[in-house]
Write a protein that holds these residues in place. Sequence first.
Motif, PDB file in Angstrom:
ATOM      1  N   ALA A 458       0.831  -1.209   0.000  1.00 45.19           N
ATOM      2  CA  ALA A 458       0.000   0.000   0.000  1.00 45.19           C
ATOM      3  C   ALA A 458       0.864   1.257   0.000  1.00 45.19           C
ATOM      4  N   ALA A 459       1.948   1.243   0.795  1.00 51.44           N
ATOM      5  CA  ALA A 459       2.840   2.405   0.853  1.00 51.44           C
ATOM      6  C   ALA A 459       3.508   2.660  -0.491  1.00 51.44           C
ATOM      7  N   ILE A 460       3.891   1.586  -1.169  1.00 45.78           N
ATOM      8  CA  ILE A 460       4.492   1.727  -2.502  1.00 45.78           C
ATOM      9  C   ILE A 460       3.484   2.312  -3.477  1.00 45.78           C
ATOM     10  N   GLU A 461       2.247   1.844  -3.400  1.00 47.23           N
ATOM     11  CA  GLU A 461       1.191   2.353  -4.284  1.00 47.23           C
ATOM     12  C   GLU A 461       0.936   3.838  -4.028  1.00 47.23           C
ATOM     13  N   GLU A 462       0.974   4.232  -2.742  1.00 46.14           N
ATOM     14  CA  GLU A 462       0.708   5.627  -2.383  1.00 46.14           C
ATOM     15  C   GLU A 462       1.824   6.565  -2.838  1.00 46.14           C
ATOM     16  N   SER A 463       2.976   6.008  -3.149  1.00 45.95           N
ATOM     17  CA  SER A 463       4.115   6.842  -3.544  1.00 45.95           C
ATOM     18  C   SER A 463       4.085   7.213  -5.021  1.00 45.95           C
ATOM     19  N   LYS A 464       3.076   6.798  -5.754  1.00 44.46           N
ATOM     20  CA  LYS A 464       3.078   6.975  -7.205  1.00 44.46           C
ATOM     21  C   LYS A 464       2.864   8.408  -7.679  1.00 44.46           C
ATOM     22  N   GLU A 465       2.497   9.315  -6.761  1.00 46.87           N
ATOM     23  CA  GLU A 465       2.280  10.694  -7.171  1.00 46.87           C
ATOM     24  C   GLU A 465       3.147  11.636  -6.342  1.00 46.87           C
ATOM     25  N   PRO A 466       4.462  11.518  -6.475  1.00 47.25           N
ATOM     26  CA  PRO A 466       5.355  12.378  -5.696  1.00 47.25           C
ATOM     27  C   PRO A 466       5.459  13.761  -6.329  1.00 47.25           C
ATOM     28  N   SER A 467       5.949  14.704  -5.554  1.00 47.84           N
ATOM     29  CA  SER A 467       6.305  15.987  -6.159  1.00 47.84           C
ATOM     30  C   SER A 467       7.499  15.741  -7.069  1.00 47.84           C
ATOM     31  N   LEU A 468       7.704  16.597  -8.044  1.00 47.20           N
ATOM     32  CA  LEU A 468       8.812  16.417  -8.977  1.00 47.20           C
ATOM     33  C   LEU A 468      10.152  16.461  -8.266  1.00 47.20           C
ATOM     34  N   ASP A 469      10.290  17.380  -7.305  1.00 48.15           N
ATOM     35  CA  ASP A 469      11.579  17.464  -6.609  1.00 48.15           C
ATOM     36  C   ASP A 469      11.848  16.223  -5.765  1.00 48.15           C
ATOM     37  N   SER A 470      10.803  15.651  -5.137  1.00 51.81           N
ATOM     38  CA  SER A 470      10.988  14.418  -4.367  1.00 51.81           C
ATOM     39  C   SER A 470      11.392  13.267  -5.280  1.00 51.81           C
ATOM     40  N   PHE A 471      10.809  13.209  -6.446  1.00 56.31           N
ATOM     41  CA  PHE A 471      11.165  12.172  -7.418  1.00 56.31           C
ATOM     42  C   PHE A 471      12.628  12.296  -7.831  1.00 56.31           C
ATOM     43  N   LEU A 472      13.067  13.523  -8.067  1.00 56.83           N
ATOM     44  CA  LEU A 472      14.463  13.741  -8.455  1.00 56.83           C
ATOM     45  C   LEU A 472      15.425  13.361  -7.331  1.00 56.83           C
ATOM     46  N   VAL A 473      15.051  13.682  -6.101  1.00 57.55           N
ATOM     47  CA  VAL A 473      15.884  13.278  -4.962  1.00 57.55           C
ATOM     48  C   VAL A 473      16.000  11.759  -4.916  1.00 57.55           C
ATOM     49  N   LEU A 547       7.850   5.389 -14.927  1.00 54.79           N
ATOM     50  CA  LEU A 547       6.674   6.034 -15.509  1.00 54.79           C
ATOM     51  C   LEU A 547       5.706   4.995 -16.064  1.00 54.79           C
ATOM     52  N   ASP A 548       6.236   3.933 -16.672  1.00 43.33           N
ATOM     53  CA  ASP A 548       5.387   2.863 -17.197  1.00 43.33           C
ATOM     54  C   ASP A 548       4.643   2.128 -16.077  1.00 43.33           C
ATOM     55  N   HIS A 549       5.246   2.123 -14.877  1.00 45.77           N
ATOM     56  CA  HIS A 549       4.602   1.471 -13.730  1.00 45.77           C
ATOM     57  C   HIS A 549       3.581   2.375 -13.051  1.00 45.77           C
ATOM     58  N   GLY A 550       3.333   3.527 -13.614  1.00 46.74           N
ATOM     59  CA  GLY A 550       2.295   4.403 -13.070  1.00 46.74           C
ATOM     60  C   GLY A 550       2.786   5.494 -12.154  1.00 46.74           C
ATOM     61  N   VAL A 551       4.092   5.654 -12.030  1.00 44.82           N
ATOM     62  CA  VAL A 551       4.622   6.754 -11.216  1.00 44.82           C
ATOM     63  C   VAL A 551       4.472   8.048 -12.008  1.00 44.82           C
ATOM     64  N   GLU A 552       3.812   9.045 -11.430  1.00 45.64           N
ATOM     65  CA  GLU A 552       3.540  10.296 -12.130  1.00 45.64           C
ATOM     66  C   GLU A 552       3.981  11.484 -11.270  1.00 45.64           C
ATOM     67  N   PRO A 553       5.230  11.914 -11.410  1.00 51.63           N
ATOM     68  CA  PRO A 553       5.684  13.088 -10.649  1.00 51.63           C
ATOM     69  C   PRO A 553       4.839  14.307 -10.999  1.00 51.63           C
ATOM     70  N   GLU A 554       4.401  15.033  -9.970  1.00 51.18           N
ATOM     71  CA  GLU A 554       3.553  16.196 -10.188  1.00 51.18           C
ATOM     72  C   GLU A 554       4.348  17.330 -10.833  1.00 51.18           C
ATOM     73  N   SER A 555       3.773  17.910 -11.875  1.00 47.65           N
ATOM     74  CA  SER A 555       4.428  19.032 -12.536  1.00 47.65           C
ATOM     75  C   SER A 555       4.372  20.262 -11.641  1.00 47.65           C
ATOM     76  N   VAL A 556       5.329  21.145 -11.821  1.00 45.92           N
ATOM     77  CA  VAL A 556       5.408  22.368 -11.018  1.00 45.92           C
ATOM     78  C   VAL A 556       4.770  23.503 -11.783  1.00 45.92           C
ATOM     79  N   GLU A 557       3.752  24.089 -11.177  1.00 43.41           N
ATOM     80  CA  GLU A 557       3.109  25.240 -11.807  1.00 43.41           C
ATOM     81  C   GLU A 557       3.706  26.507 -11.228  1.00 43.41           C
ATOM     82  N   SER A 558       4.424  27.235 -12.044  1.00 44.97           N
ATOM     83  CA  SER A 558       5.073  28.457 -11.571  1.00 44.97           C
ATOM     84  C   SER A 558       4.051  29.550 -11.339  1.00 44.97           C
TER      85      SER A 558
END
Length: 644
Positions: A458-473, A547-558
């Motif tokens: 469940a925790a892995i599934e919940e991680s699929k929508e991280p912020s972009l900066d968290s994904f990069l880290v 990305l194919d596994h459904g991980v979708e980093p949130e885009s940053v809206e300036s």
Amino acid sequence: MADTDAESNPYLRNPPTEFEPAEELSRAEAEEQAALLRDAIREHDHRYYVEAEPLISDAAYDTLFSRLLALEGTFDLDTTDSPTSRVGGEPIEALETVEHVAPMLSIDQSTDAEDLREFDARVRREVGDVDYVCEPKFDGLSVEVVYENGQFVRAATRGDGQRGDDVSAQVKTIPTVPLRLRGDYPETLAVRGEVYMPKPAFNDLNRRRVEAGDDPFANPRNAAAGTIRNLDYEIDGTVIKVDSRAAREELGEKSRSVRWAFAYKFPARHEVTTIRDIVVQVGRTGRLTPVALLDPVDVGGVTVSRATLHNPDEIDSLGVAVGDRVRIKRAGDVIPQVVEVVEADDQRSSARQTEPGKDAGGHYEFPDECPVCGSPVDRDGPLAFCSGGLSCPAQREASIGHFAIKGAMDIDGLGEERVAQLVDAGLVESVADLYDLTVEELVELEGWGETSAQNLVAAIEESKEPSLDSFLVGLSITEVGEATARGLAREFGSIDAFPIGEDVPESAFDEFEERLTTVPDIGETVAHRVRDFFENEDNRAVIRSLLDHGVEPESVESGGDELADLTLVVTGTLAMSRGDVRELVEAHGGNVTGSVSGNTDYLVVGENPGQSKRDDADERGVPTLDEDELAALLAERGIGYPPA
């Protein structure tokens, strides 16, 4: 420490060990040198106590610390925020922290016998003739064990002297630590001592780590001790204590150490032997470390067959080669180091130098490719790193564990031991494989139940929508921490703006690197590291798989660039959390940094502020704002605070 600091601070790597007398400096020179020493010592403390990857030897650290003490004492410099006013390192975030019963102070130490004589002279001046008791200075980890009504309740590391990491679960496994006291004991008892590992067990542990391609622990205090027996142990000096409680109370204590004890550290032990080969091991962080394989030699009662050469520059400066007779030293470090070449091998010849990494003249040539994965080797000053990142098997467990930490993908329940278990079971080879894990697979593993397996999935599934900066880290890009990742996220906006395709032309990477250098706080070195990461097709393939596994980093809206010329530092408590304030300011082009500098425009002061940042602001002439004044400043630029 930022890359630019590493390049400009001479006390971070290979520091000098000789200084001109402090009295011969001007006050301005002393303040400048002290500032550099403080920054370096803080970094060394973090690397030593938190990361367990020291950059310099204990002796070099002691020299830097003593120099800082001398400067502060000679010029009466402010020590409020100095490492000399505190003890040890900050507690590790992954563990709970607890307050000590009383401050857990350190002991002044030196390898100079004259310093010991001065300690004795001072004691006798202040309290008269005294007796001393001497005991071994254990090379271990200081802990405090607390008992209440005779029952073990907790154990903690020294930490910063006021509070430390709660290591109760680990200390309970030590057979020599009683869980219940016997006899006549007080209602509350705090016992302090050293946790150490027997030398045979430690040497065996390091041998197995090196054979597995892991970094060896630098010394016993960095190793995880499961048991302590009444076997032989490592000491690196003698502790001399005043043998009178009344005299101790009269002598008192300083901010970071007691005044009634002193530690005399033994000088390093030296022996001469022959180098039979030089191999390069790849650590979990990707760092390449050359190791000399030696003719076995006894050093202080321990048989030594390998010694670290630290880095490529060390090999060059020593002029070392296979077949040379070399002097090695072993002080507190269990992995010895090569000090100098005593006698060069006269038989260096092309016939013997047939292995990769050695030239026909017998001189060792550091490899240009990672010996584990074949990726190009990057150089960072004297250090060398594999650029393979996510694709290098030697870095696999570390990259997966880092992917899951708070600040990255924040996958609860995926600690170091579980990562190792998943890798050993063949269930996970890269971070993308985490998203294929099933409850059915996990419950088949030792120590897993239905509930723990369901929680992790469940925790892995919940991680699929991280912020972009968290994904990069989470991608373990060299030099990219949280602050740099936020800058990258603001600049590029979405993961699709990064070069992650299958066939990316060289020109695209050139443009990418040039754009990277325009990001605040990213210089040429960091830009090159980021380019190297994305230029590696294996790394890009892992990102595409995520990305194919459904991980979708949130885009940053300036939100615009209304605050593009504004840099703030926050101290104290505001109506919004500091993280939210930072996101608000950065969304509009501004910066929020952690410390006051010459680039700071305002220090925002909330309730219960820290004194050091206010002092820094006063010293640098940085104006301060309370929360209402911050709201007014933002309103002038069309930004509501707090946001609706």
